[in-house]
Design an enzyme around this catalytic site. Structure first.
Site, mmCIF file in Angstrom:
data_model
loop_
_atom_site.group_PDB
_atom_site.id
_atom_site.type_symbol
_atom_site.label_atom_id
_atom_site.label_comp_id
_atom_site.label_asym_id
_atom_site.label_seq_id
_atom_site.Cartn_x
_atom_site.Cartn_y
_atom_site.Cartn_z
ATOM 1 N N CYS A 193 0.859 -1.176 0.000
ATOM 2 C CA CYS A 193 0.000 0.000 0.000
ATOM 3 C C CYS A 193 0.900 1.232 0.000
ATOM 4 C CB CYS A 193 -0.870 -0.020 1.256
ATOM 5 S SG CYS A 193 -1.855 1.477 1.476
ATOM 6 N N CYS A 206 -0.775 3.644 -6.324
ATOM 7 C CA CYS A 206 -1.732 3.064 -5.373
ATOM 8 C C CYS A 206 -1.934 1.639 -5.857
ATOM 9 C CB CYS A 206 -3.052 3.825 -5.382
ATOM 10 S SG CYS A 206 -4.380 2.992 -4.465
HETATM 11 N N1 DGL Z 1 -4.007 0.599 -1.820
HETATM 12 C C1 DGL Z 1 -3.679 1.803 -1.137
HETATM 13 C C2 DGL Z 1 -2.437 2.464 -1.752
HETATM 14 O O1 DGL Z 1 -1.636 1.792 -2.385
HETATM 15 C C3 DGL Z 1 -4.696 2.872 -0.904
HETATM 16 C C4 DGL Z 1 -6.137 2.740 -0.971
HETATM 17 C C5 DGL Z 1 -6.844 3.479 0.154
HETATM 18 O O2 DGL Z 1 -7.076 4.712 0.039
HETATM 19 O O3 DGL Z 1 -7.110 2.824 1.143
HETATM 20 O O4 DGL Z 1 -2.217 3.624 -1.566
#
Ligand code: DGL
Length: 266
Positions: free
Chosen positions: A83, A197
């Site tokens: 993430c 993301c």
């Molecule tokens: N998957 C997360 C990232 O890579 C973010 C998604 C969220 O806002 O929770 O930033």
């Protein structure tokens, strides 16, 4: 964390992959393909989704609490923070707190600038990721000679969750979120978009179909998988097949059905 004994080091590793939701599936897929023998735990902190709209101090405290509990519950050998939002905000705090190797996911600005022909790239992430000093520092350090536009999307991570749940967003909604990535100025157009993301690679085909022109959509997952393999090079492949990966949603919801999970290697 104790240093693994020779006995433990000869057994296949346990890898914990962590995200706010299903975005980390795109990273899990690459890691699992590279180390199919490992034991995997996937934790989705969907009770706190979306991370991109959380205040920084709450998010750091939350990530430390969830990861601390996961270390107690599963004793992983390595943790992948799949993430960008959690990585740019909490990775330093996690490393300071827990003596276990972490692999983070940070915007792939260096490779994007290196590969761009037009020297114009976009970084598409959550509002939190694009506004963080960590990301700005990457640009100062690695983007010299390259124009970078930062595009924070409040909605795309939710669209990716919906896509996987079978309720896709409209083309118009997706086009509106990615539109600022496409800059045509001084005779140079954006030719590379960093997917900053982990949810966004779930939407790459949708992005391609609505983009005003063709660009490279840079997914960091293969580089993360290479890093994991490197860090675990002294852990041998197991002779016996590993257990089925365990998926935990902090909300308590049941994981998507097998059909939705199969393309990710679960
Ligand atoms: N998957 C997360 C990232 O890579 C973010 C998604 C969220 O806002 O929770 O930033």
């Amino acid at each position: 964390m104790p240093i693994p004994s020779a006995q433990e080091k000869s057994s296949p590793p346990t890898i914990l992959v962590f995200d706010s939701g299903v975005g980390g599936f795109t990273v899990f897929r690459e890691i699992k393909a590279a180390r199919p023998d490992a034991r995997y735990i996937y934790i989705a902190d969907d009770a706190f989704f979306p991370y991109g709209l959380q205040p920084e101090d709450r998010l750091v405290a939350r990530v430390i609490a969830v990861i601390g509990q996961a270390i107690q519950d599963y004793t992983p050998d390595l943790i992948v923070i799949a993430c960008n939002t959690a990585s740019v905000i909490a990775l330093a705090a996690l490393r300071a707190r827990f003596a276990i190797p972490f692999v983070g996911t940070v915007p792939a600005i260096k490779p994007a600038c290196a590969q761009s022909q037009t020297k114009r790239i976009a970084v598409l992430g959550t509002l939190a990721t694009v506004s963080r000093e960590y990301t700005h520092a990457l640009i100062r350090e690695f983007a010299s000679g390259c124009d970078v536009v930062l595009v924070g999307s409040p909605r795309l991570a939710g669209f990716a969750e919906a896509q996987l749940a079978g309720t896709p967003a409209s083309d118009a909604d997706i086009a509106a979120e990615i539109a600022p990535c496409f800059v045509d100025k001084d005779g140079r157009r954006t030719d590379t978009v960093v997917l900053a993301c982990t949810h966004y690679p779930l939407l790459t085909e949708r992005f391609r179909s609505v983009a005003p022109w063709a660009v490279d959509w840079l997914d960091p997952a293969p580089a993360i998988a290479r890093r994991v393999v490197h860090l675990l090079h002294d852990r041998p492949a197991a002779a016996t097949p590993p257990p089925k990966p365990l998926i935990v949603f902090t909300s308590g919801r049941t994981p998507p059905d097998g059909g939705a999970l199969a393309p990710f290697g679960f």
